[in-house]
Design an enzyme around this catalytic site. Structure first.
Site, PDB file in Angstrom:
ATOM      1  N   CYS A   1      46.599  46.025  40.190  1.00 37.13           N
ATOM      2  CA  CYS A   1      47.026  46.827  41.343  1.00 37.13           C
ATOM      3  C   CYS A   1      47.634  48.185  40.972  1.00 37.13           C
ATOM      4  O   CYS A   1      47.171  49.213  41.476  1.00 37.13           O
ATOM      5  CB  CYS A   1      47.980  46.042  42.237  1.00 37.13           C
ATOM      6  SG  CYS A   1      48.005  44.284  41.995  1.00 37.13           S
TER       7      CYS A   1
ATOM      8  N   ARG B   1      48.250  37.637  30.653  1.00 34.31           N
ATOM      9  CA  ARG B   1      49.572  37.155  31.066  1.00 34.31           C
ATOM     10  C   ARG B   1      50.075  36.194  30.014  1.00 34.31           C
ATOM     11  O   ARG B   1      49.343  35.321  29.553  1.00 34.31           O
ATOM     12  CB  ARG B   1      49.505  36.456  32.428  1.00 34.31           C
ATOM     13  CG  ARG B   1      49.221  37.449  33.532  1.00 34.31           C
ATOM     14  CD  ARG B   1      49.219  36.828  34.901  1.00 34.31           C
ATOM     15  NE  ARG B   1      48.633  37.779  35.846  1.00 34.31           N
ATOM     16  CZ  ARG B   1      48.306  37.498  37.098  1.00 34.31           C
ATOM     17  NH1 ARG B   1      48.502  36.293  37.568  1.00 34.31           N
ATOM     18  NH2 ARG B   1      47.791  38.419  37.879  1.00 34.31           N
TER      19      ARG B   1
ATOM     20  N   GLN C   1      39.535  38.910  36.763  1.00 27.85           N
ATOM     21  CA  GLN C   1      39.599  38.607  38.189  1.00 27.85           C
ATOM     22  C   GLN C   1      38.546  39.431  38.908  1.00 27.85           C
ATOM     23  O   GLN C   1      38.260  40.542  38.483  1.00 27.85           O
ATOM     24  CB  GLN C   1      40.959  39.032  38.754  1.00 27.85           C
ATOM     25  CG  GLN C   1      41.989  37.948  38.788  1.00 27.85           C
ATOM     26  CD  GLN C   1      43.286  38.437  39.384  1.00 27.85           C
ATOM     27  OE1 GLN C   1      43.507  39.630  39.547  1.00 27.85           O
ATOM     28  NE2 GLN C   1      44.157  37.512  39.699  1.00 27.85           N
TER      29      GLN C   1
ATOM     30  N   ASP D   1      38.799  41.433  41.421  1.00 26.21           N
ATOM     31  CA  ASP D   1      39.996  41.966  42.054  1.00 26.21           C
ATOM     32  C   ASP D   1      39.630  43.202  42.859  1.00 26.21           C
ATOM     33  O   ASP D   1      38.949  44.085  42.369  1.00 26.21           O
ATOM     34  CB  ASP D   1      40.957  42.361  40.922  1.00 26.21           C
ATOM     35  CG  ASP D   1      42.387  42.396  41.373  1.00 26.21           C
ATOM     36  OD1 ASP D   1      42.655  42.087  42.549  1.00 26.21           O
ATOM     37  OD2 ASP D   1      43.246  42.743  40.540  1.00 26.21           O
TER      38      ASP D   1
ATOM     39  N   HIS E   1      41.215  46.146  45.708  1.00 23.72           N
ATOM     40  CA  HIS E   1      42.318  46.721  46.473  1.00 23.72           C
ATOM     41  C   HIS E   1      41.750  47.615  47.552  1.00 23.72           C
ATOM     42  O   HIS E   1      40.949  48.503  47.259  1.00 23.72           O
ATOM     43  CB  HIS E   1      43.283  47.464  45.547  1.00 23.72           C
ATOM     44  CG  HIS E   1      43.982  46.510  44.646  1.00 23.72           C
ATOM     45  ND1 HIS E   1      43.605  46.310  43.341  1.00 23.72           N
ATOM     46  CD2 HIS E   1      44.993  45.647  44.894  1.00 23.72           C
ATOM     47  CE1 HIS E   1      44.361  45.365  42.825  1.00 23.72           C
ATOM     48  NE2 HIS E   1      45.210  44.938  43.732  1.00 23.72           N
TER      49      HIS E   1
ATOM     50  N   LYS F   1      50.171  36.593  53.271  1.00 27.49           N
ATOM     51  CA  LYS F   1      48.816  36.458  52.726  1.00 27.49           C
ATOM     52  C   LYS F   1      48.047  35.314  53.371  1.00 27.49           C
ATOM     53  O   LYS F   1      48.636  34.434  54.006  1.00 27.49           O
ATOM     54  CB  LYS F   1      48.871  36.262  51.213  1.00 27.49           C
ATOM     55  CG  LYS F   1      49.702  35.063  50.798  1.00 27.49           C
ATOM     56  CD  LYS F   1      49.704  34.898  49.280  1.00 27.49           C
ATOM     57  CE  LYS F   1      50.513  33.663  48.896  1.00 27.49           C
ATOM     58  NZ  LYS F   1      50.262  33.173  47.567  1.00 27.49           N
TER      59      LYS F   1
ATOM     60  N   HIS G   1      45.321  43.298  48.892  1.00 26.85           N
ATOM     61  CA  HIS G   1      44.873  42.758  47.605  1.00 26.85           C
ATOM     62  C   HIS G   1      43.915  41.619  47.942  1.00 26.85           C
ATOM     63  O   HIS G   1      44.250  40.761  48.743  1.00 26.85           O
ATOM     64  CB  HIS G   1      46.015  42.145  46.798  1.00 26.85           C
ATOM     65  CG  HIS G   1      47.197  43.029  46.601  1.00 26.85           C
ATOM     66  ND1 HIS G   1      47.493  43.596  45.382  1.00 26.85           N
ATOM     67  CD2 HIS G   1      48.172  43.423  47.447  1.00 26.85           C
ATOM     68  CE1 HIS G   1      48.617  44.306  45.501  1.00 26.85           C
ATOM     69  NE2 HIS G   1      49.040  44.216  46.741  1.00 26.85           N
TER      70      HIS G   1
HETATM   71 ZN   LIG Z   1      46.547  43.422  43.561  1.00 29.23          ZN
END
Ligand SMILES: [Zn+2]
Ligand SMILES: [Zn+2]
Length: 655
Positions: A347, A376, A394, A396, A398, A477, A523
């Site tokens: 992000c 991580r 991911q 991912d 945005h 979320k 997200h």
């Molecule tokens: Zn994010």
């Protein structure tokens, strides 16, 4: 109403008012056991009662009532009853263990998600034979129908009862002077416990001891190692059987085992928590990526951002303060400090990219999509195959958008995510998670965010479940829980609304009034991490992937070397048609080579002998359909496989 009743009998017991579900009220003296109240409602009800809930708090029938409020009788059909049965099962397990191993010291025995456990301190670990003996003894304890007898005792009395159980004494010493100390006795066994429990041991009918493992006392690695026995129990035999079957299936499908068998990935001690993908595994990963890229072709901008960042970025995002122990820090040569970190999420870097130039409302929603690698720092003890890793990718995304676009966007994203899961035969349920205790942003911001997401969710017309307090710290979320082929649930995708990040990163767009406005950020992840998603797919399909996803789609097998030239030609033709075909022209017998292909779960075997070579046909065997063989012209077979790939057809159920 909060009533604190002294342990010793009070002179004039207080009267409490209970409100039954039908609205009727009962006045009872404080200290009346719940059983008496249930019996006064009806003897039939007492027979079916497992426990009660008073003002929302579950207690058993033996426990005195100490507060008033709504009074609900829990039968076995109430989901809260199962944990009571299972926890009672833990007492019965300890009863059995102590009968057979009087030297065993007792720890704790709670109910857990799928069953219960009990921890024992013993000289030698338990064996499978011990477990079988304990299980048989538990059946006896159940048949003896010992009531669970509750007693409330003083510290001094507790010290006598548990004189031989140092772990219980340790727990006892922690109970403060104002706390009720209760014991429960079933037959020969007494435990220090708050409850609740079922009325007697005969309620435990359908149970199984599952496994044993070492566990530190109170989870503290500096304390002694205990032997934990895991078990489960259900109200009905068919539920127990279904659970055992699911566990066996899960073991058979374990992605760590199947992944090795199918030669998909490996791990190495020099890179803990990071997968090495073999050629086959990489094909699988790339096939998923290709599919996602195809789905994101219109309306999304795929981007890549750096892996390593100065802490300045994490200070703005808040990760440096809140998340640093989960990040891999890297030494900066100039400052000699660990001022750099590998990104644990995408992000913040996407916000940098967004704010690098001006945006107009006409560009919104702007969707940045990436497959970048993330790190991580999970503790190495928590690492497990592909489901708990330190390095992962991911899908991912945005999305930068205006408030007024949220409803349409959430609807679009929800359809996208559910459609993706459907391709794999996974069904999804939606969960709406609202503001957690620890959060940033004002209540007004949360009201707005939750209102917008809820309205968008309701506009989709899909059913959802409310998970109050389960939102991200920056916004509410929608989580997507999928159910796999053996009925297990996995949380995969997420749509998170974020009003906080645009403030922190000062993100703006020019509105039609030509002044700067704040966008909202969403997200979105579909698979979550690819690594974990692939683990789920391996277990969901038990390694028998649909044709389009199979690393190897067709294995071409000439019966003998005489037909190798023809088989090579056919293989080349298939490959030219975009089919992942491999020829096995080994020296082994045909049967052996067929077994090898079966082991690798290749969807199709194309066998070529004299007849097939001459006629331009193949003897095709389909995975999971036994020895059944179809004679098909090469071109027809190619067309059929291509069609299955194009439509991403799901595998037929095995015969
Ligand atoms: Zn994010
Ligand atoms: Zn208990």
């Amino acid at each position: 109403m909060d009533v604190t009743v002294p342990l010793a009998c009070s002179v004039t017991p207080e009267t409490l008012q209970l409100v039954l579900p039908n609205g009727a009220t009962r006045d009872v003296a404080a200290g009346t056991p719940a059983r008496d109240v249930v019996a006064s409602i009806g003897p039939g009800l007492l027979k079916a009662a497992i426990a009660v809930a008073v003002d929302g708090e579950v207690q058993d029938l033996m426990t005195p009532i100490r507060k008033g409020g709504a009074f609900v009788v829990l039968k076995s059909s109430d989901p809260r009853s199962l944990a009571i049965l299972r926890h009672s099962g833990a007492h019965i397990l300890a009863t059995a263990v102590r009968r057979l191993r009087p030297d065993a010291k007792i720890g704790f025995g709670p109910a857990i998600d799928d069953g219960f456990y009990y921890d024992f301190e013993v000289e030698t670990p338990f064996t499978p034979d011990d477990l079988a003996a304990f299980e048989a003894e538990m059946a006896k304890v159940a048949a003896e129908k010992f009531p669970f007898v509750r007693a409330e005792i003083s510290h001094g009395e507790g010290e006598k009862v548990f004189a031989d159980d140092p772990l219980k004494l340790e727990r006892l010493a922690e109970l403060g002077p104002g706390e009720v100390i209760s014991t429960y006795t079933d037959g020969p066994f007494t435990d220090l416990c708050r409850g609740p429990h079922v009325p007697d041991t005969s309620y435990l009918q359908h149970f199984k001891l599952l496994s044993t493992a070492g566990a530190y006392w109170r989870g503290d690695e500096k304390r002694q190692m205990l032997q934990r026995i895991y078990a489960t129990a259900f109200w009905k035999k068919d539920e127990l059987d279904a659970h055992i079957h699911q566990m066996e299936e899960a073991r058979r499908r374990d992605h760590r085992v199947v992944g090795k068998q199918l030669d998909l990935f490996m791990f190495h001690q020099f890179a803990p928590g990071a997968a090495f993908w073999t050629e086959r595994g990489t094909t699988l990963v790339n096939t998923l990526h290709d599919y996602l890229r195809e789905l994101h072709r219109d309306g999304y901008a795929e981007i890549k951002t750096p892996l390593l960042y100065n802490k300045g970025l994490w200070e703005i995002s808040g990760h440096w303060g809140k998340y640093r122990e989960n990040m891999f820090l890297v030494l900066d040569n100039e400052t000699k400090e660990h001022d750099f970190s590998l990104k644990p999420m995408n992000c913040p870097s996407h916000y940098l990219m967004y704010s690098a130039r001006k945006h107009s409302y006409r560009e919104l929603p702007l969707r940045y999509n990436t497959y970048d690698v993330l790190h991580r720092n999970e503790v190495s003890g928590a690492l497990s195959g592909l489901t708990r890793v330190r390095q992962f990718q991911q899908d991912d995304c945005h999305i930068f958008l205006m408030d007024s676009q949220i409803a349409d966007e959430v609807k679009r994203l929800t359809g996208f995510i559910i459609g993706y899961y459907t391709t794999f035969g996974l069904t999804a349920t939606l969960k709406f998670a609202t503001r957690p205790e620890t959060r940033i942003g004002t209540d007004e911001m949360w009201d707005r965010a939750e209102g917008a997401l809820k309205a968008a969710l309701e506009a989709t017309g899909l059913p959802y479940e409310l998970k109050a307090g389960d939102g991200a710290f920056y916004g509410p979320k929608i989580d997507f829980d999928v159910t796999d082929s053996i009925g297990r649930h996995w949380q995969l995708g997420t749509i998170q609304l974020d009003y906080a990040a645009p403030e922190r990163f000062d993100l703006t767009y020019a509105g039609d009034d030509n002044t700067a406005h704040r966008p909202v950020v969403i997200h979105r992840a579909v698979s979550g991490s690819f690594e974990r998603f692939i683990a789920i797919l391996i277990e969901h399909f038990a390694g028998a992937f649909p044709v389009w996803l199979s690393p190897e789609q067709v294995r071409v097998l000439p019966i003998a070397s005489d037909f190798a030239a023809n088989a090579a030609e056919v293989t080349a033709k298939m490959r030219a048609a975009g089919i992942r075909a491999v020829m096995d022209n080994g020296n082994d017998t045909l049967n052996y080579r067929i077994r090898e292909a079966e082991k690798m779960k290749v969807p199709y075997m194309a066998v070529i002998g004299k007849r097939e070579a001459e006629a331009g046909t193949l003897a095709v065997r389909e995975r999971g359909q036994g020895k059944k063989q179809d004679i098909i012209a090469v071109d027809d077979f190619i067309a059929r496989v291509r069609d299955e790939i194009r439509t991403r057809a799901l595998p037929k159920p095995a015969e």
